[in-house]
Design a protein around this motif. Structure first.
Motif, PDB file in Angstrom:
ATOM      1  N   GLY A   1     -33.393 -38.519  21.139  1.00 42.72           N
ATOM      2  CA  GLY A   1     -32.559 -39.265  20.209  1.00 42.72           C
ATOM      3  C   GLY A   1     -31.428 -38.391  19.711  1.00 42.72           C
ATOM      4  N   THR A   2     -30.636 -38.942  18.816  1.00 40.03           N
ATOM      5  CA  THR A   2     -29.548 -38.179  18.209  1.00 40.03           C
ATOM      6  C   THR A   2     -29.494 -38.486  16.717  1.00 40.03           C
ATOM      7  OG1 THR A   2     -27.869 -39.887  18.558  1.00 40.03           O
ATOM      8  CG2 THR A   2     -28.105 -38.207  20.290  1.00 40.03           C
ATOM      9  N   MET A   3     -28.885 -37.564  15.982  1.00 43.88           N
ATOM     10  CA  MET A   3     -28.626 -37.746  14.555  1.00 43.88           C
ATOM     11  C   MET A   3     -27.214 -37.291  14.247  1.00 43.88           C
ATOM     12  SD  MET A   3     -32.117 -36.398  12.665  1.00 43.88           S
ATOM     13  CE  MET A   3     -31.511 -36.814  11.022  1.00 43.88           C
ATOM     14  N   HIS A   4     -26.572 -37.963  13.318  1.00 44.46           N
ATOM     15  CA  HIS A   4     -25.304 -37.522  12.748  1.00 44.46           C
ATOM     16  C   HIS A   4     -25.120 -38.241  11.428  1.00 44.46           C
ATOM     17  CE1 HIS A   4     -23.885 -41.276  14.589  1.00 44.46           C
ATOM     18  NE2 HIS A   4     -22.882 -41.226  13.715  1.00 44.46           N
ATOM     19  N   GLY A   5     -24.096 -37.869  10.693  1.00 47.80           N
ATOM     20  CA  GLY A   5     -23.877 -38.534   9.419  1.00 47.80           C
ATOM     21  C   GLY A   5     -22.899 -37.788   8.559  1.00 47.80           C
ATOM     22  N   SER A   6     -23.146 -37.866   7.235  1.00 47.70           N
ATOM     23  CA  SER A   6     -22.246 -37.185   6.312  1.00 47.70           C
ATOM     24  C   SER A   6     -22.954 -36.919   4.993  1.00 47.70           C
ATOM     25  CB  SER A   6     -20.989 -38.030   6.057  1.00 47.70           C
ATOM     26  OG  SER A   6     -21.336 -39.273   5.475  1.00 47.70           O
ATOM     27  N   TYR A   7     -22.429 -35.923   4.295  1.00 46.22           N
ATOM     28  CA  TYR A   7     -22.841 -35.627   2.930  1.00 46.22           C
ATOM     29  C   TYR A   7     -21.697 -36.060   2.024  1.00 46.22           C
ATOM     30  CZ  TYR A   7     -26.349 -32.598   5.087  1.00 46.22           C
ATOM     31  OH  TYR A   7     -27.381 -32.109   5.836  1.00 46.22           O
ATOM     32  N   GLN A   8     -22.036 -36.705   0.920  1.00 46.64           N
ATOM     33  CA  GLN A   8     -21.031 -37.104  -0.038  1.00 46.64           C
ATOM     34  C   GLN A   8     -20.958 -35.986  -1.084  1.00 46.64           C
ATOM     35  OE1 GLN A   8     -23.522 -39.502   1.155  1.00 46.64           O
ATOM     36  NE2 GLN A   8     -21.900 -39.607   2.686  1.00 46.64           N
TER      37      GLN A   8
END
Length: 127
Positions: free
Chosen positions: A95-102
């Motif tokens: 699988g994969t993961m990505h995203g962001s921190y606010q």
């Protein structure tokens, strides 16, 4: 000096398969990921929340939103780093993961720190 130089957070992720907690016969794959967050900007900033996009090997997408990371909302002065380890369970071996921190900077400016895509994979599954 541009505004973007003030608010720059670099995120590095390293994932590993946790064999002793996984059970491939039941489509239960556990991964740990180690995150390093580095403030390379010119202004201190606090991590307020996170947004993860997790995609398994079938293309199923799960989104996770939450306050802070591992129960903390760290503040990073310019040049400082924060490291933590967390985990993820998938029903597929890849699988994969990505995203962001606010983030909120010391001067009140809000911005997102992007988390680049990284791969979750059981050993010997990908070539």
């Amino acid at each position: 000096m541009s505004t973007s130089d003030n608010y720059r957070i670099e995120v590095e992720a390293v994932a590993e398969f946790v064999e002793e907690q996984s059970n491939p016969d039941d489509d239960h794959y556990v991964f740990a990921y180690h995150i390093t967050i580095r403030n390379v900007g010119k202004v201190g900033a606090q991590l307020l929340s996170r947004h993860w996009i997790i995609t398994d090997g079938t293309g199923h997408v799960q989104e996770v939103h939450g306050q802070g990371v591992v129960g903390e909302q760290p503040t990073l002065a310019p040049g400082e780093t924060f490291e933590y380890t967390s985990g993820c369970v998938l029903e597929t071996a890849v699988g994969t993961m990505h995203g962001s921190y606010q983030m909120t900077a010391a001067d009140g400016h809000r911005f997102n720190a992007e988390i680049p895509t990284f791969v979750l994979a059981m050993p010997r599954v990908l070539h």
